[in-house]
Design a protein around this motif. Structure first.
Motif, PDB file in Angstrom:
ATOM      1  N   LEU A 273      -7.363  12.972  15.396  1.00 33.95           N
ATOM      2  CA  LEU A 273      -8.594  13.327  14.685  1.00 33.95           C
ATOM      3  C   LEU A 273      -9.396  14.355  15.477  1.00 33.95           C
ATOM      4  O   LEU A 273      -9.968  15.293  14.904  1.00 33.95           O
ATOM      5  CB  LEU A 273      -9.429  12.077  14.419  1.00 33.95           C
ATOM      6  CG  LEU A 273      -8.821  11.057  13.450  1.00 33.95           C
ATOM      7  CD1 LEU A 273      -9.688   9.800  13.397  1.00 33.95           C
ATOM      8  CD2 LEU A 273      -8.657  11.644  12.045  1.00 33.95           C
ATOM      9  N   ALA A 274      -9.419  14.197  16.792  1.00 36.44           N
ATOM     10  CA  ALA A 274     -10.143  15.146  17.629  1.00 36.44           C
ATOM     11  C   ALA A 274      -9.513  16.537  17.585  1.00 36.44           C
ATOM     12  O   ALA A 274     -10.203  17.550  17.760  1.00 36.44           O
ATOM     13  CB  ALA A 274     -10.181  14.632  19.074  1.00 36.44           C
ATOM     14  N   LEU A 275      -8.199  16.586  17.344  1.00 34.35           N
ATOM     15  CA  LEU A 275      -7.491  17.863  17.298  1.00 34.35           C
ATOM     16  C   LEU A 275      -7.513  18.504  15.919  1.00 34.35           C
ATOM     17  O   LEU A 275      -7.013  19.624  15.758  1.00 34.35           O
ATOM     18  CB  LEU A 275      -6.046  17.666  17.748  1.00 34.35           C
ATOM     19  CG  LEU A 275      -5.840  17.338  19.229  1.00 34.35           C
ATOM     20  CD1 LEU A 275      -4.381  16.976  19.493  1.00 34.35           C
ATOM     21  CD2 LEU A 275      -6.270  18.506  20.107  1.00 34.35           C
ATOM     22  N   GLY A 276      -8.058  17.813  14.921  1.00 35.98           N
ATOM     23  CA  GLY A 276      -8.186  18.418  13.602  1.00 35.98           C
ATOM     24  C   GLY A 276      -7.531  17.693  12.466  1.00 35.98           C
ATOM     25  O   GLY A 276      -7.557  18.174  11.323  1.00 35.98           O
ATOM     26  N   ALA A 277      -6.919  16.522  12.716  1.00 35.50           N
ATOM     27  CA  ALA A 277      -6.343  15.734  11.630  1.00 35.50           C
ATOM     28  C   ALA A 277      -7.444  15.063  10.818  1.00 35.50           C
ATOM     29  O   ALA A 277      -8.587  14.956  11.267  1.00 35.50           O
ATOM     30  CB  ALA A 277      -5.389  14.676  12.189  1.00 35.50           C
ATOM     31  N   ILE A 278      -7.082  14.609   9.637  1.00 31.20           N
ATOM     32  CA  ILE A 278      -7.993  13.819   8.809  1.00 31.20           C
ATOM     33  C   ILE A 278      -7.209  12.630   8.252  1.00 31.20           C
ATOM     34  O   ILE A 278      -5.980  12.643   8.194  1.00 31.20           O
ATOM     35  CB  ILE A 278      -8.596  14.637   7.642  1.00 31.20           C
ATOM     36  CG1 ILE A 278      -7.489  15.160   6.728  1.00 31.20           C
ATOM     37  CG2 ILE A 278      -9.468  15.775   8.163  1.00 31.20           C
ATOM     38  CD1 ILE A 278      -7.995  15.800   5.440  1.00 31.20           C
ATOM     39  N   HIS A 279      -7.924  11.589   7.846  1.00 33.73           N
ATOM     40  CA  HIS A 279      -7.272  10.474   7.173  1.00 33.73           C
ATOM     41  C   HIS A 279      -6.812  10.920   5.784  1.00 33.73           C
ATOM     42  O   HIS A 279      -7.470  11.725   5.118  1.00 33.73           O
ATOM     43  CB  HIS A 279      -8.234   9.292   7.059  1.00 33.73           C
ATOM     44  CG  HIS A 279      -8.442   8.568   8.352  1.00 33.73           C
ATOM     45  ND1 HIS A 279      -7.552   7.646   8.843  1.00 33.73           N
ATOM     46  CD2 HIS A 279      -9.449   8.647   9.270  1.00 33.73           C
ATOM     47  CE1 HIS A 279      -7.994   7.169   9.999  1.00 33.73           C
ATOM     48  NE2 HIS A 279      -9.142   7.763  10.283  1.00 33.73           N
ATOM     49  N   LEU A 280      -5.661  10.379   5.346  1.00 39.34           N
ATOM     50  CA  LEU A 280      -5.067  10.782   4.080  1.00 39.34           C
ATOM     51  C   LEU A 280      -4.691   9.544   3.282  1.00 39.34           C
ATOM     52  O   LEU A 280      -4.069   8.617   3.810  1.00 39.34           O
ATOM     53  CB  LEU A 280      -3.811  11.632   4.326  1.00 39.34           C
ATOM     54  CG  LEU A 280      -3.084  12.180   3.094  1.00 39.34           C
ATOM     55  CD1 LEU A 280      -3.953  13.187   2.352  1.00 39.34           C
ATOM     56  CD2 LEU A 280      -1.756  12.823   3.499  1.00 39.34           C
ATOM     57  N   ASP A 281      -5.051   9.529   2.014  1.00 40.45           N
ATOM     58  CA  ASP A 281      -4.700   8.439   1.110  1.00 40.45           C
ATOM     59  C   ASP A 281      -3.471   8.854   0.299  1.00 40.45           C
ATOM     60  O   ASP A 281      -3.534   9.760  -0.520  1.00 40.45           O
ATOM     61  CB  ASP A 281      -5.867   8.129   0.180  1.00 40.45           C
ATOM     62  CG  ASP A 281      -5.592   6.961  -0.763  1.00 40.45           C
ATOM     63  OD1 ASP A 281      -4.485   6.374  -0.685  1.00 40.45           O
ATOM     64  OD2 ASP A 281      -6.469   6.633  -1.576  1.00 40.45           O
ATOM     65  N   VAL A 282      -2.339   8.188   0.569  1.00 48.23           N
ATOM     66  CA  VAL A 282      -1.119   8.449  -0.189  1.00 48.23           C
ATOM     67  C   VAL A 282      -0.715   7.217  -0.998  1.00 48.23           C
ATOM     68  O   VAL A 282       0.435   7.075  -1.406  1.00 48.23           O
ATOM     69  CB  VAL A 282       0.038   8.874   0.742  1.00 48.23           C
ATOM     70  CG1 VAL A 282      -0.243  10.204   1.385  1.00 48.23           C
ATOM     71  CG2 VAL A 282       0.323   7.797   1.796  1.00 48.23           C
ATOM     72  N   GLY A 283      -1.684   6.326  -1.217  1.00 46.00           N
ATOM     73  CA  GLY A 283      -1.418   5.121  -1.972  1.00 46.00           C
ATOM     74  C   GLY A 283      -1.028   3.937  -1.119  1.00 46.00           C
ATOM     75  O   GLY A 283      -0.581   2.915  -1.652  1.00 46.00           O
ATOM     76  N   GLN A 284      -1.193   4.061   0.207  1.00 50.40           N
ATOM     77  CA  GLN A 284      -0.859   2.947   1.083  1.00 50.40           C
ATOM     78  C   GLN A 284      -1.790   1.761   0.804  1.00 50.40           C
ATOM     79  O   GLN A 284      -2.949   1.944   0.432  1.00 50.40           O
ATOM     80  CB  GLN A 284      -0.941   3.353   2.561  1.00 50.40           C
ATOM     81  CG  GLN A 284      -2.311   3.742   3.079  1.00 50.40           C
ATOM     82  CD  GLN A 284      -2.623   5.217   2.925  1.00 50.40           C
ATOM     83  OE1 GLN A 284      -2.191   5.847   1.958  1.00 50.40           O
ATOM     84  NE2 GLN A 284      -3.382   5.769   3.866  1.00 50.40           N
ATOM     85  N   LEU A 285      -1.263   0.558   0.972  1.00 50.09           N
ATOM     86  CA  LEU A 285      -2.037  -0.651   0.730  1.00 50.09           C
ATOM     87  C   LEU A 285      -2.935  -0.971   1.923  1.00 50.09           C
ATOM     88  O   LEU A 285      -2.622  -0.586   3.061  1.00 50.09           O
ATOM     89  CB  LEU A 285      -1.090  -1.832   0.460  1.00 50.09           C
ATOM     90  CG  LEU A 285      -0.164  -1.669  -0.749  1.00 50.09           C
ATOM     91  CD1 LEU A 285       0.805  -2.842  -0.835  1.00 50.09           C
ATOM     92  CD2 LEU A 285      -0.974  -1.535  -2.030  1.00 50.09           C
ATOM     93  N   PRO A 286      -4.048  -1.662   1.696  1.00 46.36           N
ATOM     94  CA  PRO A 286      -4.981  -1.945   2.790  1.00 46.36           C
ATOM     95  C   PRO A 286      -4.361  -2.735   3.941  1.00 46.36           C
ATOM     96  O   PRO A 286      -4.798  -2.588   5.091  1.00 46.36           O
ATOM     97  CB  PRO A 286      -6.086  -2.762   2.108  1.00 46.36           C
ATOM     98  CG  PRO A 286      -6.015  -2.363   0.667  1.00 46.36           C
ATOM     99  CD  PRO A 286      -4.565  -2.112   0.399  1.00 46.36           C
ATOM    100  N   ASP A 287      -3.344  -3.577   3.644  1.00 45.33           N
ATOM    101  CA  ASP A 287      -2.763  -4.398   4.700  1.00 45.33           C
ATOM    102  C   ASP A 287      -1.566  -3.732   5.390  1.00 45.33           C
ATOM    103  O   ASP A 287      -0.940  -4.336   6.263  1.00 45.33           O
ATOM    104  CB  ASP A 287      -2.334  -5.761   4.145  1.00 45.33           C
ATOM    105  CG  ASP A 287      -1.306  -5.652   3.018  1.00 45.33           C
ATOM    106  OD1 ASP A 287      -1.089  -4.529   2.517  1.00 45.33           O
ATOM    107  OD2 ASP A 287      -0.721  -6.684   2.649  1.00 45.33           O
ATOM    108  N   GLU A 288      -1.236  -2.504   5.015  1.00 43.75           N
ATOM    109  CA  GLU A 288      -0.143  -1.814   5.697  1.00 43.75           C
ATOM    110  C   GLU A 288      -0.602  -1.394   7.090  1.00 43.75           C
ATOM    111  O   GLU A 288      -1.685  -0.825   7.247  1.00 43.75           O
ATOM    112  CB  GLU A 288       0.312  -0.611   4.888  1.00 43.75           C
ATOM    113  CG  GLU A 288       1.013  -0.999   3.588  1.00 43.75           C
ATOM    114  CD  GLU A 288       1.594   0.197   2.863  1.00 43.75           C
ATOM    115  OE1 GLU A 288       2.755   0.542   3.148  1.00 43.75           O
ATOM    116  OE2 GLU A 288       0.904   0.768   2.011  1.00 43.75           O
TER     117      GLU A 288
END
Length: 229
Positions: A78-93
């Protein structure tokens, strides 16, 4: 067969930024948009495109937590420039899905994952593909199948330390051109392409020093003479 895995090529909307991100995250020196192999047999090459990512890529990287924690890797990315991405993963994964500066996905696998025990930081290339595709790549690279169950396959080099895994059917929708594809190096272009065709690939285009193939699932593959820039 003398084909060698050389690179995962990513058609990126931010090739310079993506190459910088990956070189910094993996601790590798880069040459422009080329990030050479380190503790895995896989280099990363970024090609410019104006087309945005559409759905899951044919390949994406799995980073392990074998010598650092998942939280540390996520924080660093994240510090290097990534962001969180939602690809349909479940909350408990348990894995964390991120996108690099070009919007292309990567997963950070948690500590204690047995599947990737013994691999390096860049431990796995996760792929969309049928069982036949896993068998094709096992034969093409000379890497044994280390998993073959319910249509899912995985291969590793003879010395281990890295894995390519295919998830089996059903396959994701395809978008052309492929956002990501594999690049192979060979010594004898004509002979090795002929061997790959005998295994189930097909020739799409030829040009000096390089042949574009389609693998048995129709994915793009580039075969190049080793040592070229």
């Amino acid at each position: 067969m003398a084909a060698r895995l050389h690179a995962l090529v990513v058609r990126s909307t931010a090739p310079e930024a993506a190459a910088r991100f990956w070189a910094d995250l993996l601790g590798r020196e880069r040459d422009g948009t080329w990030v050479p192999p380190g503790d895995s047999p896989l280099g990363l090459r970024f090609e410019a495109t104006d087309a945005p990512r559409q759905g899951p890529n044919p390949f994406h990287v799995h980073l392990t937590s074998n010598d650092r924690t998942q939280a540390e890797t996520v924080e660093r990315a994240l510090a290097l420039g990534a962001i969180h991405l939602d690809v349909g993963q479940l909350p408990d994964e348990p894995h964390v899905v991120l996108a690099d500066p070009g919007g292309d996905e990567l997963c950070v696998i948690p500590e204690g994952n047995r599947w990737l025990a013994g691999t390096g930081f860049l431990g796995e290339l996760a792929a969309d593909g049928t069982r036949d595709l896993g068998v094709f790549w096992s034969r093409a690279l000379g890497w044994p199948l280390v998993h073959d169950e319910d249509g899912e396959t995985a291969i590793s080099p003879p010395g281990g330390g890295f894995t390519i895994a295919w998830g089996g059917e059903p396959l994701n929708a395809k978008h052309r051109p492929d956002r990501t594809y594999l690049e192979l190096e060979v010594d004898d272009l004509d002979a090795d392409v002929e061997d790959l065709v005998a295994l189930g690939a097909s020739v799409v285009r030829r040009r000096a020093g390089e042949v574009q193939l389609a693998d048995p699932d129709g994915n793009e593959v580039r075969v190049r003479v080793g040592g070229q820039a």
